[in-house]
Design an enzyme around this catalytic site. Structure first.
Site, PDB file in Angstrom:
ATOM      1  N   LYS A 131       0.822  -1.112  -0.251  1.00 24.85           N
ATOM      2  CA  LYS A 131      -0.117  -0.128  -0.284  1.00 24.85           C
ATOM      3  C   LYS A 131       0.904   0.853   0.014  1.00 24.85           C
ATOM      4  O   LYS A 131       0.707   1.652  -0.800  1.00 24.85           O
ATOM      5  CB  LYS A 131      -0.904  -0.069   0.918  1.00 24.85           C
TER       6      LYS A 131
ATOM      7  N   GLN B 291      -5.031  -1.578   9.633  1.00 26.85           N
ATOM      8  CA  GLN B 291      -5.450  -3.004   8.752  1.00 26.85           C
ATOM      9  C   GLN B 291      -5.713  -4.265   9.715  1.00 26.85           C
ATOM     10  O   GLN B 291      -4.685  -4.350  11.299  1.00 26.85           O
ATOM     11  CB  GLN B 291      -3.412  -3.177   8.550  1.00 26.85           C
TER      12      GLN B 291
ATOM     13  N   ASP C   5     -11.242   2.787   3.639  1.00 33.52           N
ATOM     14  CA  ASP C   5     -11.560   0.911   3.250  1.00 33.52           C
ATOM     15  C   ASP C   5     -12.888   0.670   3.504  1.00 33.52           C
ATOM     16  O   ASP C   5     -12.965  -0.146   2.824  1.00 33.52           O
ATOM     17  CB  ASP C   5     -11.103   0.364   4.133  1.00 33.52           C
TER      18      ASP C   5
HETATM   19  N1  GUN Z   1      -6.448  -7.543   5.771  1.00 34.51           N
HETATM   20  C1  GUN Z   1      -7.273  -7.412   4.700  1.00 34.51           C
HETATM   21  N2  GUN Z   1      -7.414  -7.116   4.007  1.00 34.51           N
HETATM   22  C2  GUN Z   1      -7.958  -5.549   4.582  1.00 34.51           C
HETATM   23  C3  GUN Z   1      -8.423  -5.069   3.481  1.00 34.51           C
HETATM   24  O1  GUN Z   1      -8.553  -4.667   2.780  1.00 34.51           O
HETATM   25  N3  GUN Z   1      -8.097  -3.817   4.337  1.00 34.51           N
HETATM   26  C4  GUN Z   1      -7.813  -3.517   6.065  1.00 34.51           C
HETATM   27  N4  GUN Z   1      -7.357  -2.334   6.552  1.00 34.51           N
HETATM   28  N5  GUN Z   1      -7.233  -4.681   6.804  1.00 34.51           N
HETATM   29  C5  GUN Z   1      -7.220  -5.723   5.828  1.00 34.51           C
END
Ligand code: GUN
Length: 292
Positions: free
Chosen positions: A52, A96, A119
């Site tokens: 990211k 996350q 998100d």
């Molecule tokens: N863990 C697995 N996929 C995601 C996601 O798309 N966003 C976040 N914040 N955590 C995750």
């Protein structure tokens, strides 16, 4: 069979985003700024967050990574979220997941200002998505919809079977696939661990979206000839031949299913890169105040 090249589409979209950012900067606006909170050192989460941060660089965004150890308290995390909610230099942020067991993920998600929830996990964004209002779409479902659209795959009237009912993939992708405009307008069936006759249901599908986290679950005899297969699985399975000691395995028995279907996403290089690019799209929208 045609391979759906998520990596190529994601790279194309990142270039489109970077162009928009340069235009914003030329107009005197600030660069979009994404912040991420990462708790602990889970290998998968470390990798996702690193991707990211790299994608932010490629798009010309600013990024900030805020790290906490596994023993961070819920109160400390809530305070960090409050600071980000109030920080005008941050357009959007993510926490996350998964989080350590002593922290309520739902409490954390609901503490995020929904206008910065890139998100798309906050109940306000989930609710707005389900009734078709402008919102931040959660990244994996949005990436899948984008791939179907860019490959001109017909979804109108198609039988779409979603395998898995998680809050971040199965439920939202089912909702998007049935929305009243393309790529949607599908007849959607959601299958899960209590579903009877799963094989027969899958064999009727024009589109299968597999998101259950069970390596190789979708076998050749579950797939109608010419079906479109979207594989969301990314399970780490041990592999001594790899330097990392593991490889990513999708939910589809790729080798055997590929021969039978019309389109298929590979793992890796299919849905994964699209997920990250959807987060970048949401961050750009946040910086442009395009939704709220
Ligand atoms: N863990 C697995 N996929 C995601 C996601 O798309 N966003 C976040 N914040 N955590 C995750």
């Amino acid at each position: 069979m045609e391979l759906i090249d998520g990596k190529f589409i994601a790279d194309t979209i990142k270039k489109e985003i970077a162009q928009s950012v340069e235009q914003m900067v030329a107009e005197g606006k600030k660069r979009p700024h994404l912040a991420a909170i990462l708790v602990g050192h889970d290998g998968g989460s470390e990798t996702y967050v690193a991707h990211k941060v790299k994608a932010c660089e490629q798009c010309g965004f600013e990024s900030t990574l805020i790290r906490y150890e596994d023993d961070v308290t819920e109160a400390e995390l809530l305070a960090a979220i409050q600071r980000l909610n109030e920080d005008e230099s941050v357009d959007g942020f993510i926490v996350q997941l998964p989080l350590p067991r002593h922290i309520s993920e739902q409490k954390i998600i609901e503490a995020i200002d929904y206008r910065k929830d890139v998100d798309g996990f906050h109940p306000i964004n989930v609710g707005r998505m389900s009734i078709g209002l402008p919102c931040y779409l959660s990244a994996t479902p949005a990436g899948i919809i984008e791939l179907l659209g860019r490959y001109n795959i017909n979804t109108k009237g198609a039988n779409c079977v979603v395998l898995g009912r998680s809050n971040i993939v199965g439920k939202p992708v089912a909702s998007l696939m049935m929305q009243k405009h393309p790529p949607g307008d599908a007849t959607v069936t959601v299958c899960h661990s209590a579903t009877k006759n799963l094989k027969e249901i899958c064999a009727q599908a024009d589109i299968i979206i597999a998101a259950l986290g069970s390596p190789g679950f979708v076998k050749e005899d579950m797939v109608k000839p010419g079906a479109v297969i979207i594989d969301v699985g990314t399970t780490r399975v041990p592999d001594a031949t790899r330097k990392s000691g593991f490889r990513l395995s999708g939910d589809v028995d790729f080798e055997n299913v590929a021969e039978k279907c019309s389109y298929i996403t590979p793992v890796p290089g299919g849905v994964g890169p699209m997920t990250i690019v959807s987060l970048m799209k949401n961050t750009l929208l946040a910086a442009q105040h395009a939704i709220y």
